[in-house]
Structure formats: C-alpha cells, structure tokens
Design a protein around this motif. Structure first.
Motif, mmCIF file in Angstrom:
data_model
loop_
_atom_site.group_PDB
_atom_site.id
_atom_site.type_symbol
_atom_site.label_atom_id
_atom_site.label_comp_id
_atom_site.label_asym_id
_atom_site.label_seq_id
_atom_site.Cartn_x
_atom_site.Cartn_y
_atom_site.Cartn_z
ATOM 1 N N ALA A 114 17.571 47.323 43.732
ATOM 2 C CA ALA A 114 17.292 47.479 45.157
ATOM 3 C C ALA A 114 15.964 48.210 45.351
ATOM 4 O O ALA A 114 15.152 47.850 46.199
ATOM 5 N N THR A 123 18.546 51.574 53.454
ATOM 6 C CA THR A 123 19.573 50.539 53.621
ATOM 7 C C THR A 123 19.673 49.641 52.396
ATOM 8 O O THR A 123 20.724 49.068 52.148
ATOM 9 N N ALA A 124 18.573 49.524 51.646
ATOM 10 C CA ALA A 124 18.625 48.653 50.469
ATOM 11 C C ALA A 124 19.676 49.154 49.481
ATOM 12 O O ALA A 124 20.370 48.369 48.848
ATOM 13 N N GLN A 136 21.392 49.733 42.145
ATOM 14 C CA GLN A 136 20.489 50.551 42.956
ATOM 15 C C GLN A 136 19.063 50.419 42.453
ATOM 16 O O GLN A 136 18.107 50.412 43.216
ATOM 17 N N ILE A 152 18.215 43.057 51.335
ATOM 18 C CA ILE A 152 18.036 43.394 49.922
ATOM 19 C C ILE A 152 19.360 43.860 49.328
ATOM 20 O O ILE A 152 19.743 43.486 48.227
ATOM 21 N N SER A 153 20.071 44.664 50.107
ATOM 22 C CA SER A 153 21.314 45.258 49.608
ATOM 23 C C SER A 153 22.355 44.202 49.264
ATOM 24 O O SER A 153 23.183 44.406 48.382
ATOM 25 N N ASN A 195 12.966 46.862 59.678
ATOM 26 C CA ASN A 195 12.986 47.321 58.291
ATOM 27 C C ASN A 195 14.404 47.542 57.791
ATOM 28 O O ASN A 195 14.718 47.237 56.636
ATOM 29 N N ILE A 199 13.551 50.820 54.541
ATOM 30 C CA ILE A 199 14.022 49.744 53.658
ATOM 31 C C ILE A 199 14.813 50.346 52.506
ATOM 32 O O ILE A 199 15.892 49.876 52.155
ATOM 33 N N ALA A 222 20.708 42.565 45.760
ATOM 34 C CA ALA A 222 20.520 43.372 44.559
ATOM 35 C C ALA A 222 21.852 43.655 43.866
ATOM 36 O O ALA A 222 22.884 43.792 44.516
ATOM 37 N N THR A 233 12.471 46.891 47.019
ATOM 38 C CA THR A 233 11.836 47.639 48.101
ATOM 39 C C THR A 233 10.337 47.779 47.848
ATOM 40 O O THR A 233 9.513 47.544 48.731
ATOM 41 N N GLY A 256 16.170 45.832 54.674
ATOM 42 C CA GLY A 256 16.814 46.588 53.602
ATOM 43 C C GLY A 256 18.230 46.103 53.347
ATOM 44 O O GLY A 256 18.668 45.969 52.208
#
Ligand SMILES: Nc1ncnc2c1ncn2[C@@H]1O[C@H](COP(=O)(O)OP(=O)(O)O)[C@@H](O)[C@H]1O
Ligand SMILES: [Mg+2]
Lengths: 364, 315
Positions: A280, A188-189, A277, A270-271, A263, A185, A274, A284, A267
């Motif tokens: 993100a 890639t997030a 970073q 989420i990316s 997962n 996660i 968010a 996570t 992620g």
C-alpha cells in the motif's frame, strides 16, 4: 438510521485508534511541519555571496556604477568577468556561477527607453535558494538606486531551468497539495489492509455492516484530519514565512475539502488492491512522485511533453494546483472554478465505486 | 430441507490451487446442540466454518444455514450467527468495554438494550475487572472470554467457534465449556472445532475430519461403540520393544505407549485378538503381565478413522 449507527461505530473506532497510534498521530502534525520547514526555509533563506559572472559589453562609466551599486549588498559576488552571454551560459551549465549579469553594448541607450530592460539577470532556477534570493535582490536594488540611472524594470530577469518562478505565495498553497496527497492517500491506503493483516477484517465482514458503509466510515475521520492539516499549513506558513493568506478562506477550504476526499477515495482504492501495508505504501509513493513532478507544482504544466500532460490530467493534484492557484493568486470565485471541481467530483465517484465494487465481504 | 437442522451441506468442496482443503463434505447439524469438528491442523476445519459463514466461496456443493442458501444469502445471516475466529480478531488497541460497544453498534443494538446486554456479558464472562484494559494486554483465557462475549452480544441463534480454547489453560477451558452449555440451554446451536479429545468428548455430535475428508460422524458414545477396530491393553516388561514387534504385524493397526501400558488397535475382523497378542509376545520371549480387551475411547476412534483413510488412499 441503522446504516448511520454502523457508520458511526466505525468512525468512532477509527478516531479512537488514530489518537492511540503515536506514529500516525505524529504523521498528521509532523509531515506538514517538516515539509513546510524544508520548502519554506529554502524560499526565505538569507543568501550571501552567490557566485556571479558578469559580461559587461558596454564598459561605460554608467555600467560600472550600476554594477557597484548592484553588488554592495554582498548577495552577489563577482567571480568571473566574461565577454559574451554565451560564456555566462557556459559557466552556469558547469555550475560555476548561480547568477549571471549581462550588460548589453547599448546599455546606456536602453536606459533611456522606459519600455525596454537595460540589462539581464540570468538565474540558475534549478536552485530554489538562489531563485528566491535573487528575485528579492532584483526588487530591492531597483528600488534603492538613484532615479536618473535606475528605475523599476532596469533588469530583465530570466530564470533558467525553471522558468515559472516560484514565490512563497505560490509555493505554500502548492505544499498543501503535496502534503495532503502524501498523508491522505497513505492513511486510507493502509486502512483496510491493516485490518486484514491484523485479522480484524474476518470479524468485521461477518457483521451486518455494508461495504459502502465501511468505505464511507473509513474516509470520514480523515476528512476532519485533512482539514486540520490545511489549517496547520496556513497558520504556520503565515507565522514562520509571512506567506499571507490571499483569496477567500472559504474558497480555500472548499477546494481543499474536495481534494481531500479525492485523495481519500484514491487511497481506499489502493487499499482494496494492495496485499500488505508495505505494498500500500509503495503504491502511495507511486502516485505521490508524479503528483509532485507533473502537477505543475515543480515544473510549468504547459512546458511538459504531451504524454506527461495526459498522465498529469489523471492526478487529482494537477487539478488541485489549478484550483488553489486560482483561489490564492487570482482570487477566483468558486463558480469560476466549477470545471476543475467537477473533474475532482467525477474522480471521487469513480474511485469510490471502484473501491466498493472491488471490496468483497469475502476472504477469497 | 429439514427444519430441525441448523446447518445442511452436501458435496462441499474447496480447492486452494492444488490443495484440496475440503473434499466432498456432507454435513447435518441439528439445532440447539453442540456439534464438534475434530481434526488435526490443516484438516479443513477453519475452511469449512468460513464457507458455512459465507466468507469463503465453495468450489462446489450446496450449503443451507438456518434456511438461507449460502453464499448467495450470506448477508441475511449476519444478524443470526456469531463467529469467533481462530485468531483473536477484536481490536487490540481498544479496551474491553470499547470493543464491546463497537460490536453492539455495528450490530445496531438499540442504545438501552446495548447497555444492558454489555453489562450482562461482562458479568457472565467475568470481564468486570478488565473493562478498562486494552484487549491486546489480556491473557489467552481473558481474550477468549472477550471474544465469546463479542460473538454472542447480538444473541445469535447459531454460533461458530473456531478452536476457541487453543490458547487457554485447562481450568479456564472447563469454565468455557460450562458457558457453552448455558448457551445451548438457551436454544443456541453451536459448531465448535477442536483438536482436543476431552473437548470433543463433550459434544453432542462430532465430525472427525482428516485432510479435508469427513472420516467418521456421530455422538462420542456411538463413535466409540461403532469403532472399526478392537482395543487391547497390554502390560509387558519391555513395552518399547514389544510395541515394535506388534507394529510389524499386518493385523495390528496401531500401537501407542501410555505409561507402562501398550494400547493396541487391531483389525475388527481379526478373531481372538487378545489371545493372538498374548501368543505373539509370549512366543517372542516377553513377560506379559496383563493382556485384555478395553472399551474404545475417542482417541482410538480418531486413530482408527484416520488410518482407515490412509489405507483407502493407498489402495
Ligand atoms: N487462504 C488459503 N490459501 C491457500 N491454502 C489455504 C488457505 N486457507 C487454508 N489453506 C489450506 O487448506 C488446508 C486446510 O486448512 P484449514 O481449514 O485452516 O485447516 P484447520 O483449520 O483444520 O487447521 C491447509 O492445507 C491449508 O494450508
Ligand atoms: Mg483452523
């Protein structure tokens, strides 16, 4: 064909950057090893002199002999002698003992009845060290004790605070879940947010690459990384802790692969939400914590209140725990696990569509 | 729609909350020309370029780029335009060559064509010695050359350059502009934003932007000729104090000191500008060395145009 070329370009670029980013590279190898060492040693630690309370309500020669044999290994050390099981429980609640030995008044009679446990071991299950050690002890002592008095099943072991006793065989597969949730996660997030923060995204969205191609390309390299991590965990778990790999290897990898993709898709989702970073990473951990606590890794699923179970059903980790335990503990075949696999499949489809829909080749 | 035009926009607006970043902009950019956006920071140059690329959605207005309606058909534009962002946007942890290979692949250049194209770009933009170097370690001028190479690798018809020379020394800037004229010769249309007067001077046509508004448009020569003010050069013994005296006059638009000289912008309608300047300063006791009209340059145009905007706002 052109789509493949574009996807390939981004995948190659991601892998190249990955190899050059020491922090990420360190995390790929570091997180699994660290987690394994932390959890693994907790399981296998050689424990001595655990504070023990004894309630010997039988008070016979047989019970005294039984206690003497039981304590000669020095794993247990008698600190308290009390008169009831209630008093033992009280001591355990106060943290004064980790282990309680309860010998009922009819101890000798029980010994003659093969279907009943003759005595009880009370274990503080909130401490995994104690749990592991005593579980071993119960096996050893029953084996070494002379036949007329002692036989397998002399002890009825009762674990407090963590009734579903975790053994290494159980923990290492669970750790695969924890580690993959954390790293997959997280990777890639930050994948798209990072490009946005560094300004690369403005260039990227002006190229002909399609959103779906970009999303796929962001996932593909990490599938490979995830499988490497699974291998690492299995090999290190076997080398260091002698956790045998039970169940068909192909099934383990198949189940892990589906979980990895789930997962990564999460992620990616989420990316696209968010703004930085840091955000993100926060998101996570917002998913990691319930995954560890509610998935059945820490506490038995059925013992949780219903709302917690509902939340758990949404987490990929919950389904992975069922899958991997099925494969490793029960030797289940893939068709038998189709239901849980299908749920993860639906999850992947949902998360990917969400990410693709949400990500716009726009700056506003 | 005019086929001679690469870009057409009308009534273009962009609001960021309360900020009116681009206000009622009309634009007509001819093909195979260098068209400049001249304006100070925050005047809406980047925002306009992003809207023209389809990266930002206009709050209102029509855009047509190379015959495509934007932002609706933005994806159809991707292969035809190149965009060099204001901030360096290639991958700093990849080498020059890796960056170019990546760009060639996302633009789906065929393998052999890509190889030839990359080799040519490396040659053309003097990147030969740098191919193995990580982009993050390049100097400002080198980064800019790499960014231009990347933006032109797929041979776009239209090139957007957002303040391409802001981190570059004058010598490299000259070389850079030579490259731009080469591209225009080959038929490329270039839209470039800048806040340097000498660069604006080189454009075929210019739009002067001030706080999101287009305040003047035309070729540099036309703009200088049609300036809405008179320019008077004054050489005087106490330039600083003389400047203050001049500035207090209603008919004086602005005063700038350049060395020992004062460059004075005076209302176009004010008759006998040089004489009244001489009279005013003489009457105030200054020793005047020289006082005569001069040709307007782009900076004068810029100052006059932006002041005009201010007055209109005040009115
Ligand atoms: N994404 C954004 N969100 C909010 N305000 C913005 C954004 N981008 C630009 N602005 C504002 O719009 C105005 C014009 O900015 P910009 O187009 O970057 O000007 P320039 O490129 O000419 O320096 C500025 O006031 C800037 O602060
Ligand atoms: Mg700008």
């Amino acid at each position: 064909m052109k789509a493949l070329q574009r996807i390939g370009a981004v995948v190659a670029k991601e892998l190249r950057q990955l190899m050059r980013d020491r922090l990420t590279f360190g995390m790929i190898v570091g997180i699994p090893i660290m987690q394994l060492l932390l959890f693994g040693y907790a399981i296998n630690m050689d424990v001595r002199n655990l504070a023990t309370g004894v309630a010997d309500l039988s008070g016979t020669a047989a019970s005294r002999q039984f206690l003497m044999d039981g304590f000669h290994t020095q794993v247990l050390e008698i600190r308290y002698q009390v008169k009831s099981i209630k008093a033992l429980e009280q001591l355990m609640r106060e943290g004064k003992i980790s282990v309680g030995v309860y010998i009922p008044p009819d101890f000798e009679r029980r010994l003659q009845q093969p279907d009943r446990a003759a005595a009880q071991l009370l274990i503080d299950g909130s401490d995994t060290v104690v749990q592991g050690a005593v579980a071993q002890l119960a096996r050893i002592s029953t084996g070494s004790i002379s036949p007329p008095l002692y036989r397998p099943g002399t002890f009825e072991t009762r674990t407090y605070y963590n009734p579903e006793r975790r053994s290494p065989v159980n923990t290492v597969p669970g750790l695969i879940g924890v580690i993959l949730t954390m790293t997959m996660i997280l990777f890639t997030a930050v994948a798209i947010v990072r490009e946005r923060e560094r300004g690369n995204l403005e260039l990227l969205i002006n190229t002909p690459i399609r959103t779906s191609e970009l999303m796929l390309a962001k996932i593909l390299p990490y599938i490979f990384i995830g499988l490497i991590q699974v291998t690492l965990i299995l090999v290190v778990g076997d080398l260091l802790f002698r956790v045998p790999i039970r169940g068909a290897l192909l099934n383990i990898y198949t189940v892990a692969l589906v979980f990895i993709v789930a997962n990564l898709a999460l992620g990616l989702m989420i990316s696209t939400v968010a703004q930085s970073q840091f955000q993100a990473m926060q998101l996570t951990f917002f998913i990691l914590l319930p995954s560890i606590l509610l998935s059945g890794f820490m506490f038995p699923f059925d013992g949780m209140p219903l709302p917690a179970q509902w939340i758990a059903e949404v987490l990929p980790m919950t389904h992975f725990m069922r899958l991997i335990r099925g494969v490793v503990l029960r030797g289940a075949s893939l068709p038998e696990l189709a239901g849980e696999l299908a749920i993860l499949g639906v999850f992947i489809l949902f998360a990917l569509s969400f990410a693709i829909k949400r990500f716009q080749k726009r700056l506003d | 729609m005019n086929a001679e035009l690469a870009i057409e926009a009308s009534g273009l607006n962009k609001m960021f909350g309360p900020v009116h970043a681009v206000a009622n902009l009309d634009l007509a950019v001819p093909r195979s020309r260098i068209y400049g956006f001249l304006g100070p920071n925050g005047s809406g140059k980047s925002t306009t370029i992003r809207m023209l690329c389809g990266l930002l959605t206009p709050s209102s207005g029509q855009i047509s780029v190379l015959g495509h309606s934007i932002p609706r058909d933005a994806e159809a534009l991707r292969m035809k335009v190149g965009y060099m962002t204001q901030k360096f946007s290639l991958y700093e942890d990849l080498s020059v060559h890796e960056n170019l290979r990546f760009i060639a692949s996302v633009y789906t250049l065929e393998r052999r064509a890509a190889k030839a194209q990359i080799a040519e770009s490396i040659e053309r933009y003097r990147l030969g010695a740098l191919v193995r170097q990580r982009a993050g370690t390049l100097s400002g001028g080198q980064k800019q050359r790499l960014a231009l190479a990347a933006a032109t690798l797929h041979e776009p018809q239209l090139l957007f350059l957002d303040e391409p020379t802001s981190a570059v020394d004058p010598e490299n800037r000259r070389a850079f502009w030579e490259s731009l004229f080469d591209l225009v010769n080959e038929g490329t249309t270039i839209l470039v934003s800048t806040h340097y007067m000498d660069e604006a001077e080189r454009c075929h046509a210019l739009a002067i932007l001030d706080r999101g508004k287009l305040v003047a448009e035309g070729s540099p020569a036309d703009l200088s000729r049609d300036i809405d003010a008179q320019v008077i050069l004054v050489r005087v013994n106490q330039p600083r104090r003389a400047g203050k005296v001049l500035h207090a006059q209603k008919w004086v638009r602005s005063v700038a000191q350049i060395g020992n000289e004062l460059r004075v912008l005076i209302d176009k309608g004010h008759a006998e500008a040089a004489q009244s300047t001489r009279d005013l300063l003489g009457g105030a006791g200054f020793a005047i060395d020289n006082c005569q009209p001069a040709l307007a340059n782009l900076e004068d145009v810029f100052v006059a145009a932006t002041l005009q905007g201010k007055e209109m706002r005040a009115a």
